[in-house]
Scaffold this active site. Structure first.
Site, PDB file in Angstrom:
ATOM      1  N   SER A  59       0.795  -1.226   0.000  1.00 63.27           N
ATOM      2  CA  SER A  59       0.000   0.000   0.000  1.00 63.27           C
ATOM      3  C   SER A  59       0.826   1.273   0.000  1.00 63.27           C
ATOM      4  O   SER A  59       0.291   2.349  -0.303  1.00 63.27           O
ATOM      5  CB  SER A  59      -0.917   0.017   1.231  1.00 63.27           C
ATOM      6  OG  SER A  59      -1.759  -1.116   1.239  1.00 63.27           O
ATOM      7  N   CYS A  60       2.117   1.175   0.348  1.00 59.55           N
ATOM      8  CA  CYS A  60       2.888   2.396   0.565  1.00 59.55           C
ATOM      9  C   CYS A  60       3.984   2.651  -0.471  1.00 59.55           C
ATOM     10  O   CYS A  60       4.000   3.690  -1.120  1.00 59.55           O
ATOM     11  CB  CYS A  60       3.507   2.356   1.963  1.00 59.55           C
ATOM     12  SG  CYS A  60       2.300   2.321   3.296  1.00 59.55           S
ATOM     13  N   LEU A  61       4.900   1.714  -0.598  1.00 56.79           N
ATOM     14  CA  LEU A  61       6.086   1.999  -1.410  1.00 56.79           C
ATOM     15  C   LEU A  61       5.767   2.397  -2.848  1.00 56.79           C
ATOM     16  O   LEU A  61       6.261   3.429  -3.321  1.00 56.79           O
ATOM     17  CB  LEU A  61       7.046   0.810  -1.374  1.00 56.79           C
ATOM     18  CG  LEU A  61       7.731   0.522  -0.034  1.00 56.79           C
ATOM     19  CD1 LEU A  61       8.757  -0.596  -0.194  1.00 56.79           C
ATOM     20  CD2 LEU A  61       8.387   1.765   0.532  1.00 56.79           C
ATOM     21  N   ASP A  78       3.725   5.902  -2.781  1.00 59.61           N
ATOM     22  CA  ASP A  78       4.460   7.068  -2.302  1.00 59.61           C
ATOM     23  C   ASP A  78       5.612   7.435  -3.233  1.00 59.61           C
ATOM     24  O   ASP A  78       5.894   8.618  -3.449  1.00 59.61           O
ATOM     25  CB  ASP A  78       4.996   6.800  -0.894  1.00 59.61           C
ATOM     26  CG  ASP A  78       3.874   6.653   0.121  1.00 59.61           C
ATOM     27  OD1 ASP A  78       2.717   6.965  -0.228  1.00 59.61           O
ATOM     28  OD2 ASP A  78       4.152   6.213   1.254  1.00 59.61           O
TER      29      ASP A  78
END
Length: 452
Positions: free
Chosen positions: A274-276, A279
């Site tokens: 969900s992040c790398l 972002d």
């Protein structure tokens, strides 16, 4: 031990003096008369804190001398470290002139030496140099084979200004030996150290040095990218930004355990979750809109995107796959989660199905996946997923896959080919059981077919 060190530049002189301080009898060799004259007077021809005092100390103990004649020195010692310069040429390629010359001179010295002798390359050289350049020269010049001399690659990790401490308190020692005899002798040189000793091939040792330096360079470039982006934003304290990064516990040693950041330093199928991905892409877009193109960060995304194409190219290089079936093992982007968001497994399945392959997938924590065509099947067990399969790809590092018996892989699959995209399986054990195993990063015999 009696040791000779060829090349008394920064690496060579520090190594020679520190080896002498450890109790070895060391002779340093250099072709520069002025440098030798200074060293014989107890003077260091460059600035390195603590080295001059140590040089004078080992001189007084009679453990170190400096010489000009390489031939005689090789005859008088058991081990020779090669620490000559390897500068870039006009095109930016590594110039191996000094390596070739010294290798020939050592080989000539070995021609008339009856005793076994170990040659250790400590200069930074591109992978395969030790085996493909140094070894043939030594053989030709000495008219001998490796039953009469040993060869190893032993990279250094010395920082200028801290080189003495770095040598005397080494965090790891890379023993890139050609054979067991060479390895044993090199290990004896470093018998005083409790540091971890990593025993690898010479080429692996060479690449470790390059990988280490490129990683450090990448971290510096990353820091500079952050600085460039910070310049676009009002009211940014960049020191505090980095302080916030440093406080992440994954950078810190805790209770003698390795930092968990090391799990990121491992080849695999690419990052997801969900992040790398989100972002990283958002930061690229943010910077681009403000007139700055963050090339390093863009390249991180491009490399990640290309991982799937590379995996598919490996599969396509196999002649027996045709329509499959192919097993995709692991659907979550990482182990210890049931999150499949941005998992590389999902687009991989879609691409394989589009190619006309029959795909079976299994994940111990995923019991539902949207239907992806008639050629896709989500299985309830690992055994179901690999039954009669022509290839199995480990995409998530689940313990169930690691612990699965080698005999079952071989017995259940039509052609037991395992592509370990997380490098978590015991490859040697699987190969002994008759399973064709390949981990991401392993040598590609069909290289041309896998680089599309």
């Amino acid at each position: 031990m009696k040791i000779s060190v060829i090349g008394l530049g920064h690496v060579g002189l520090v190594s020679a003096v520190c080896l002498a301080e450890l109790g070895h009898q060391v002779i340093g060799v250099d072709s520069d008369p002025e440098k030798l004259d200074k060293i014989r007077k107890g003077e260091v021809p460059f600035f390195e804190p603590g080295l001059e005092e140590l040089l004078q100390q080992v001189f007084r103990k009679g453990l170190f001398t400096a010489a000009h004649e390489l031939n005689q020195v090789v005859e008088q010692t058991e081990v020779t470290f090669v620490c000559v310069d390897t500068p870039p040429d006009a095109q930016g390629n590594m110039d191996l002139t000094h390596i070739r010359r010294v290798s020939w001179e050592i080989g000539q010295a070995l021609k008339n030496k009856p005793d076994y002798h170990l040659v250790v390359i400590k200069s930074t050289v591109i992978p395969t140099t030790t085996i493909q350049v140094v070894l043939p020269i030594l053989k030709q010049a000495s008219a001998k084979d490796t039953d009469s001399f040993g060869l190893a690659m032993n990279p250094e990790f010395l920082r200028e200004g801290k080189a003495v401490a770095d040598f005397m308190q080494q965090d790891r020692i890379i023993l890139g030996a050609l054979d067991q005899h060479s390895e044993q002798l090199l290990e004896e040189v470093y018998r005083h150290f409790d540091s971890p000793k990593l025993k690898v091939s010479p080429s692996t040792a060479e690449l470790i040095k390059y990988a280490n330096n490129v990683l450090l360079a990448s971290l510096i470039s990353f820091s500079n990218e952050m600085a460039n982006i910070a310049e676009l934003i009002p009211d940014i304290n960049l020191d505090r930004v980095f302080e916030g990064i440093y406080l992440d516990k994954r950078w810190q040693w805790c209770l003698g355990r390795e930092p968990s950041i090391l799990v990121y330093l491992k080849p695999g199928a690419g990052f997801g979750g969900s992040c790398l991905p989100k972002d990283t892409a958002a930061l690229v877009q943010f910077s681009t809109e403000r007139g700055y193109s963050p090339e390093l960060i863009k390249s991180v995304l491009a490399i990640n995107k290309n991982r799937l194409d590379h995996i598919i190219a490996i599969l396509k290089s196999r002649e027996n796959l045709a329509s499959g079936p192919v097993s995709i093992l692991g659907l979550t982007f990482n182990s210890d989660t049931d999150d499949i968001k941005e998992s590389p497994s999902i687009p991989l399945i879609d691409k394989l199905v589009e190619m006309g392959m029959h795909v079976r997938a299994y994940d111990p924590y995923v019991d539902h996946l949207e239907k992806r065509g008639i050629n896709f099947e989500l299985c309830k067990t690992l055994k179901d997923a690999i039954a009669n399969s022509k290839a199995a790809l480990v995409m998530t590092a689940w313990d169930e896959f690691v612990d699965f018996a080698p005999a079952q892989w071989k017995g259940l699959m039509a052609t037991p080919f395992l592509l370990d995209c997380r490098r978590v399986l015991k490859g040697d054990v699987l190969k002994e059981a008759g399973v064709e195993y390949m981990g991401i990063g392993d040598y590609l015999g069909r290289l041309d077919n896998c680089r599309e």
